[in-house]
Design a protein around this motif. Structure first.
Motif: not given
Length: 671
Positions: A18-22, A145-151, A376-378
């Motif tokens: 279900c993640r990352p989003r498109t 499959l990155v990046t998503v919610m890096p916090g 935050e993705l960046l």
């Protein structure tokens, strides 16, 4: 990208994510695609950005998705500016009431039963049936499959450190148990499974990512501490059974036994403590330790013991020695009386003149533990401010001293190492850095002790790259994975580094950090975040109420350990294993009557022995991983059974040994 190999070799043929989003996070080649690991193993994967429904809304969601109308996360809310998702001839819709989907409801079941969509057959199904149907595969993905919610890569550091400690304690203890079992020493291992289950459960989302409420954090730590206690007890039992059966000590000897978990002969720093036979109250003498191996004295250095008693009684020594792989080694310590001299105070120094000094930063951060924003993705953290060396007044307050000391000093110096300590401050937080500069070893070890008390801020450390690595590309590890890392906040497992064109890597190895980046001649590690407990961003709503006190996650005292090392890919991986499963050394007085040797396990070749264990079938199972991009030959020597084989690039193979016979598995992973 190491996951498809693990899935494939454990019987999976498909994987729903279900993640990352498109939108803005990852470009998928299609609804269903082939996801491939570096070794060539692959599974069919599919991304569903919607994973559930509100009560009574399932039929509408299914109808919308069948008609190519994109839905929101729970399938009932508006999808914003997302583009039409498209629908394949064979497709699926996920529904269920609850957080991240969940249970069916009678109303939804009735609605679905009455649902009719033109030219469409609607059935309740399973993932297994879906992936076995005539689905259309669109393209292939060979990256993570990155990046998503890096916090999530750095939130809730205590949980992440606890998980890493348990993970490595499990692997190292399993090796020791296997050696003991092969040498006729058996144990009741029923509790080992309980520890494994607690470790596995701790990987559940919102636990290991560090995005739970405070009670969830406590539950996670309880589970991990429980697992750690079980594993420590097993390690103690096995180690004592192995060492205590050896020859008794002679008068005046303090035996030190070590267990080396590495697959190779290793020259390692060994630290061990012992207690003098009697407390020394004689003001005129101090007892000095000497270390012997096979009757030959080897250099050693006395360093500060763990306790702090102003009495000549407890001793801590550090020494270096070559250790056989996966085996027990015995050393003897003898002490001699020397005239007592005043203990010199630590000597002031400038660490910058000794090494390219790491610098600590306090950055502005969001209170969102997930780090969900596009910014935050960046990049995680903005407006960095360096921590500065403390003044003498500040060191006096921080260390609770009657007089201040210089912020940077030499605190240990001898035949084996020089230790430097630095004290730094900024805002409400303080950091202690202790550097071990070994005289004869090709790496430096750094201990970081952070007293962190920031809200909506984060603590980073930036480590300068040597000049010859400043143009290198960012690389790092993962589960059975070596890969180039993206130019953003990224995640790794045991190390991150910069790789030159000739393949050599300058790596920062760690024992509990998962987040960082390589940028502008530095390796950055994200250590701590003062984010909130489940402060979840929702549309444009205020992130958290501002009429009360709300605690932040990572306030408190933390310890991080890192190692600076350069080498080729296989050397870096091996050093990371040795750092995370360090030599175990204990003063034990044996009760046996003979010199003992134990059959051991070793592995030759540019490959890594990730684990070695005995299973319930009385088999020994080895996992061997090749991190390089070339096929590698290996020779596994396990209890006098020699196994020769090869690993293709990026491949993990399993070797199963029973009754002196061995079998190599390339396409499955026997447990």
């Amino acid at each position: 990208a190491g996951l498809p190999q693990i899935l494939k070799k454990n019987g999976y043929n498909g994987y729903i994510i279900c993640r990352p989003r498109t939108e803005g996070q990852f470009k998928y080649p299609g609804r269903f695609f082939k996801w491939t690991s570096p070794d060539g193993s692959s599974v069919i994967a599919t991304n569903s950005e919607s994973y559930g429904t509100h009560l009574g809304k399932a039929a509408q969601k299914i109808k919308d998705e069948a008609n190519r109308i994109p839905t929101g996360m729970l399938g009932s809310e508006a999808s914003g500016d997302k583009k039409a998702c498209g629908c394949e001839d064979v497709d699926y819709s996920l529904w269920g009431v609850g957080n991240h989907g969940g249970g069916p409801s009678r109303k939804d079941l009735r609605d679905i039963a009455g649902l009719e969509i033109e030219d469409t057959e609607i059935i309740h199904s399973t993932p297994e049936a879906l992936f076995s149907d005539n689905i259309h595969i669109s393209g292939e993905v060979k990256t993570s499959l990155v990046t998503v919610m890096p916090g999530c890569y750095s939130s809730m550091a205590k949980v992440k450190q606890g998980f890493r400690a348990c993970e490595n304690l499990l692997y190292s203890t399993e090796k020791m148990i296997a050696v003991a079992k092969n040498n006729g020493i058996s144990f009741d291992l029923s509790d080992l499974e309980n520890a494994q289950k607690k470790i596995l459960f701790s990987t559940f989302h919102d636990i290991l990512p560090g995005t739970s409420v405070e009670e969830g954090e406590r539950e996670a730590l309880c589970a991990l501490y429980y697992a750690e206690k079980i594993l420590r007890d097993y390690r103690t039992k096995v180690f004592l059974r192995l060492s205590s059966s050896c020859e008794k000590a002679k008068p005046g000897e303090y035996p030190i036994f070590t267990f080396n978990f590495s697959q190779n002969k290793t020259v390692a720093p060994i630290e061990a403590e012992f207690t003098l036979e009697n407390q020394n109250w004689d003001d005129s003498i101090r007892y000095v330790p000497h270390v012997y191996k096979d009757g030959v004295e080897i250099p050693c250095q006395t360093i500060k013991e763990a306790s702090t008693l102003n009495l000549d009684w407890r001793k801590r020594v550090v020494f270096e020695s070559e250790l056989e792989p996966t085996s027990l080694t015995r050393f003897e310590i003898k002490v001699t009386p020397d005239p007592r001299k005043p203990i010199p105070l630590a000597q002031s120094c400038d660490i910058d003149k000794v090494m390219a000094k790491p610098v600590f930063e306090i950055c502005d951060d969001t209170a969102d533990p997930w780090g969900m924003s596009d910014k935050e993705l960046l990049r995680m953290g903005t407006n960095p401010k360096d921590m500065r060396p403390m003044t003498k007044d500040e060191t006096a307050r921080f260390c609770a001293l009657s007089n201040g000391i210089d912020a940077e000093r030499i605190i240990e110096d001898g035949a084996i190492l020089t230790s430097y300590e630095g004290l730094y401050t900024n805002g409400n937080s303080n950091v202690v850095m202790q550097v071990k500069d070994y005289k004869n070893l090709p790496f430096k070890d750094i201990k970081i002790i952070a007293e962190f008390a920031e809200k909506n801020k984060m603590l980073k450390v930036r480590i300068p790259l040597p000049e010859e690595f400043k143009d290198g590309v960012a690389v790092g590890d993962g589960p059975f994975l070596f890969e180039q890392k993206p130019d953003c906040e990224n995640t790794f497992q045991k190390w991150i580094g910069a790789q030159r064109k000739d393949g050599k890597i300058y790596a920062v190895i760690n024992d509990g950090v998962y987040s960082g980046r390589v940028e502008n001649g530095y390796i950055y590690l994200t250590l701590l975040r003062g984010a909130g407990y489940s402060f979840h961003p929702i549309c444009d709503l205020q992130l958290y109420p501002e009429d009360r006190y709300l605690p932040r996650i990572d306030t408190g005292r933390y310890t991080f350990n890192i190692r600076l090392f350069s080498g080729d890919i296989s050397e870096v991986y091996q050093k990371a294993e040795e750092f995370n499963q360090p030599v175990y050394a204990v003063n034990v007085f044996p009760i046996g009557n003979a010199k003992k040797t134990f059959d051991n396990v070793s592995l030759d070749g540019k490959v890594i022995l990730t684990n070695f264990h005995a299973n319930v079938k009385d088999e020994y199972v080895a996992r061997i991983y090749n991190p390089t991009d070339l096929e590698q030959a290996f020779t596994l020597n396990a209890f006098n059974v020699k196994v020769k084989g090869t690993c293709s690039k990026g491949e993990v193979v399993s070797v199963v040994i029973k009754d002196g016979n061995a079998k190599i598995y390339h396409d499955e992973m026997p447990v």
